[in-house]
Design a protein around this motif. Structure first.
Motif, PDB file in Angstrom:
ATOM      1  N   PHE A 178       0.964  -1.200   0.151  1.00  0.00           N
ATOM      2  CA  PHE A 178      -0.085   0.363  -0.498  1.00  0.00           C
ATOM      3  C   PHE A 178       1.021   0.836   0.250  1.00  0.00           C
ATOM      4  O   PHE A 178       0.311   2.371  -0.499  1.00  0.00           O
ATOM      5  N   HIS A 179       1.590   1.314   0.681  1.00  0.00           N
ATOM      6  CA  HIS A 179       3.200   1.989   0.494  1.00  0.00           C
ATOM      7  C   HIS A 179       3.497   2.672  -0.601  1.00  0.00           C
ATOM      8  O   HIS A 179       3.398   3.578  -1.147  1.00  0.00           O
ATOM      9  N   TRP A 180       3.127   1.772  -1.248  1.00  0.00           N
ATOM     10  CA  TRP A 180       4.319   1.829  -2.717  1.00  0.00           C
ATOM     11  C   TRP A 180       3.035   2.543  -3.894  1.00  0.00           C
ATOM     12  O   TRP A 180       3.113   3.049  -4.440  1.00  0.00           O
ATOM     13  N   LEU A 181       1.921   2.099  -3.232  1.00  0.00           N
ATOM     14  CA  LEU A 181       0.718   2.528  -4.281  1.00  0.00           C
ATOM     15  C   LEU A 181       0.823   3.467  -4.030  1.00  0.00           C
ATOM     16  O   LEU A 181       0.261   4.050  -4.982  1.00  0.00           O
ATOM     17  N   TYR A 182       0.437   4.389  -2.907  1.00  0.00           N
ATOM     18  CA  TYR A 182      -0.072   5.271  -2.583  1.00  0.00           C
ATOM     19  C   TYR A 182       0.932   6.046  -3.283  1.00  0.00           C
ATOM     20  O   TYR A 182       0.598   6.975  -3.837  1.00  0.00           O
ATOM     21  N   LYS A 183       2.372   5.609  -3.039  1.00  0.00           N
ATOM     22  CA  LYS A 183       3.489   6.270  -3.551  1.00  0.00           C
ATOM     23  C   LYS A 183       3.451   7.347  -4.627  1.00  0.00           C
ATOM     24  O   LYS A 183       4.046   8.141  -5.598  1.00  0.00           O
ATOM     25  N   ALA A 184       3.896   5.399  -5.291  1.00  0.00           N
ATOM     26  CA  ALA A 184       3.397   5.503  -6.994  1.00  0.00           C
ATOM     27  C   ALA A 184       2.097   6.619  -7.845  1.00  0.00           C
ATOM     28  O   ALA A 184       2.421   7.285  -9.021  1.00  0.00           O
ATOM     29  N   ALA A 185       1.215   6.831  -6.404  1.00  0.00           N
ATOM     30  CA  ALA A 185       0.459   7.463  -7.391  1.00  0.00           C
ATOM     31  C   ALA A 185       0.546   9.261  -6.880  1.00  0.00           C
ATOM     32  O   ALA A 185      -0.452   9.692  -7.626  1.00  0.00           O
ATOM     33  N   GLY A 186       0.775   9.206  -6.172  1.00  0.00           N
ATOM     34  CA  GLY A 186       1.203  10.658  -6.044  1.00  0.00           C
ATOM     35  C   GLY A 186       0.518  11.377  -4.751  1.00  0.00           C
ATOM     36  O   GLY A 186       0.750  12.361  -5.013  1.00  0.00           O
ATOM     37  N   ILE A 187       0.360  10.507  -4.064  1.00  0.00           N
ATOM     38  CA  ILE A 187      -0.604  10.925  -2.738  1.00  0.00           C
ATOM     39  C   ILE A 187       0.292  10.647  -1.106  1.00  0.00           C
ATOM     40  O   ILE A 187       0.728   9.823  -1.542  1.00  0.00           O
ATOM     41  N   ASP A 188       0.817  11.619  -1.115  1.00  0.00           N
ATOM     42  CA  ASP A 188       2.046  11.875  -0.089  1.00  0.00           C
ATOM     43  C   ASP A 188       1.150  11.811   1.496  1.00  0.00           C
ATOM     44  O   ASP A 188      -0.116  12.251   1.582  1.00  0.00           O
ATOM     45  N   GLY A 189       1.864  11.146   2.628  1.00  0.00           N
ATOM     46  CA  GLY A 189       0.866  10.929   3.826  1.00  0.00           C
ATOM     47  C   GLY A 189       0.776   9.876   3.924  1.00  0.00           C
ATOM     48  O   GLY A 189       0.052   9.345   4.954  1.00  0.00           O
ATOM     49  N   ALA A 190      -0.095   9.319   2.721  1.00  0.00           N
ATOM     50  CA  ALA A 190      -1.071   8.060   2.962  1.00  0.00           C
ATOM     51  C   ALA A 190      -0.553   6.755   3.233  1.00  0.00           C
ATOM     52  O   ALA A 190       1.172   6.440   2.834  1.00  0.00           O
ATOM     53  N   SER A 191      -1.303   5.946   3.911  1.00  0.00           N
ATOM     54  CA  SER A 191      -0.375   4.380   4.148  1.00  0.00           C
ATOM     55  C   SER A 191      -1.089   3.715   4.464  1.00  0.00           C
ATOM     56  O   SER A 191      -2.401   3.615   3.789  1.00  0.00           O
ATOM     57  N   SER A 192      -0.970   2.350   4.620  1.00  0.00           N
ATOM     58  CA  SER A 192      -1.563   1.045   4.544  1.00  0.00           C
ATOM     59  C   SER A 192      -2.597   1.362   5.285  1.00  0.00           C
ATOM     60  O   SER A 192      -4.348   0.738   5.632  1.00  0.00           O
ATOM     61  N   HIS A 193      -3.116   2.514   6.077  1.00  0.00           N
ATOM     62  CA  HIS A 193      -4.315   3.111   7.394  1.00  0.00           C
ATOM     63  C   HIS A 193      -4.986   4.072   7.066  1.00  0.00           C
ATOM     64  O   HIS A 193      -5.800   4.449   6.983  1.00  0.00           O
ATOM     65  N   SER A 194      -4.292   4.911   5.924  1.00  0.00           N
ATOM     66  CA  SER A 194      -5.696   5.760   5.543  1.00  0.00           C
ATOM     67  C   SER A 194      -7.060   5.000   4.963  1.00  0.00           C
ATOM     68  O   SER A 194      -7.621   5.952   4.956  1.00  0.00           O
ATOM     69  N   GLY A 195      -7.022   4.205   4.446  1.00  0.00           N
ATOM     70  CA  GLY A 195      -7.903   3.478   4.246  1.00  0.00           C
ATOM     71  C   GLY A 195      -9.425   3.411   5.591  1.00  0.00           C
ATOM     72  O   GLY A 195     -10.526   3.864   5.138  1.00  0.00           O
ATOM     73  N   ARG A 196      -8.333   3.119   6.106  1.00  0.00           N
ATOM     74  CA  ARG A 196      -8.986   2.700   7.830  1.00  0.00           C
ATOM     75  C   ARG A 196     -10.106   4.723   8.514  1.00  0.00           C
ATOM     76  O   ARG A 196     -10.342   4.734   8.791  1.00  0.00           O
ATOM     77  N   ARG A 197      -8.369   4.668   8.707  1.00  0.00           N
ATOM     78  CA  ARG A 197      -9.071   6.704   8.664  1.00  0.00           C
ATOM     79  C   ARG A 197     -10.228   7.712   8.202  1.00  0.00           C
ATOM     80  O   ARG A 197     -11.333   8.068   7.894  1.00  0.00           O
TER      81      ARG A 197
END
Length: 188
Positions: free
Chosen positions: A123-142
């Motif tokens: 998830f970290h790499w998916l968000y990073k590659a998509a250009g979403i800074d500060g997102a992590s595997s917990h972003s969906g839950r939050r």
């Protein structure tokens, strides 16, 4: 440590658009949306088996019963799957071999199930590659908890949906934003 970023609809679409044009699009889309549309933790997503969500027929269950060994606090809980997520999971299941209901729902290229750690990194790499800074595997839950709070769902219901045992913990997940504040003052 800073809390995971809560995604806007536009940011979520940006990640989904990135996923759509890369390898394993069906799997990655389904995994991401499980966190955003059910609020499941990444470890719970990694622990899912095909039989946890699929009836074996043409339907996805509307409720997943997580066993203690599948949850963070080792407490069994139910996770409710809305219609939107059930459609996404049904589309994903059409792309995989479903003959063994005990197999992981989501698996790596090597056909192994993800661990919580590998899925967290994924998830970290998916968000990073998509250009979403500060997102992590917990972003969906939050994002799940915050979006429901924005729609007026009470914190006690949010606590149950999140599988928390404390209202204080649930309240920390709710990201107050300008839209919420504007809506609040319009209630007067």
């Amino acid at each position: 440590m800073a809390q995971a970023k809560t995604l806007t609809e536009k940011e979520l679409r940006k990640v989904l658009n990135y996923i759509a044009i890369h390898k394993h699009a069906a799997r990655n889309r389904a995994m991401l949306l499980v966190t955003h549309l059910s609020g499941m933790r990444v470890g719970e997503v990694a622990a899912l088996r095909i039989g946890d969500v699929w009836t074996g027929g043409a339907m996805i269950k509307d409720e997943v019963r997580l066993l203690p060994e599948q949850t963070k606090g080792k407490h069994a809980r139910s996770v409710f799957l809305g219609e939107k997520l059930r459609k996404e999971l049904l589309a994903y299941l059409a792309t995989i071999d479903r003959s063994d209901l005990t197999m992981p729902l989501f698996f790596t290229q090597k056909r192994d199930g993800f661990t919580a750690n590998t899925l967290c990194q994924h998830f970290h790499w998916l968000y990073k590659a998509a250009g979403i800074d500060g997102a992590s595997s917990h972003s969906g839950r939050r994002s799940f908890i915050t979006n429901l709070a924005n729609k007026g769902v009470g914190v006690r219901v949010l606590m149950e949906l999140a599988g928390h045992r404390s209202l204080a913990v649930t309240q920390k997940y709710i990201d107050v934003n300008p839209s919420m504040l504007r809506s609040a003052v319009e209630l007067i």
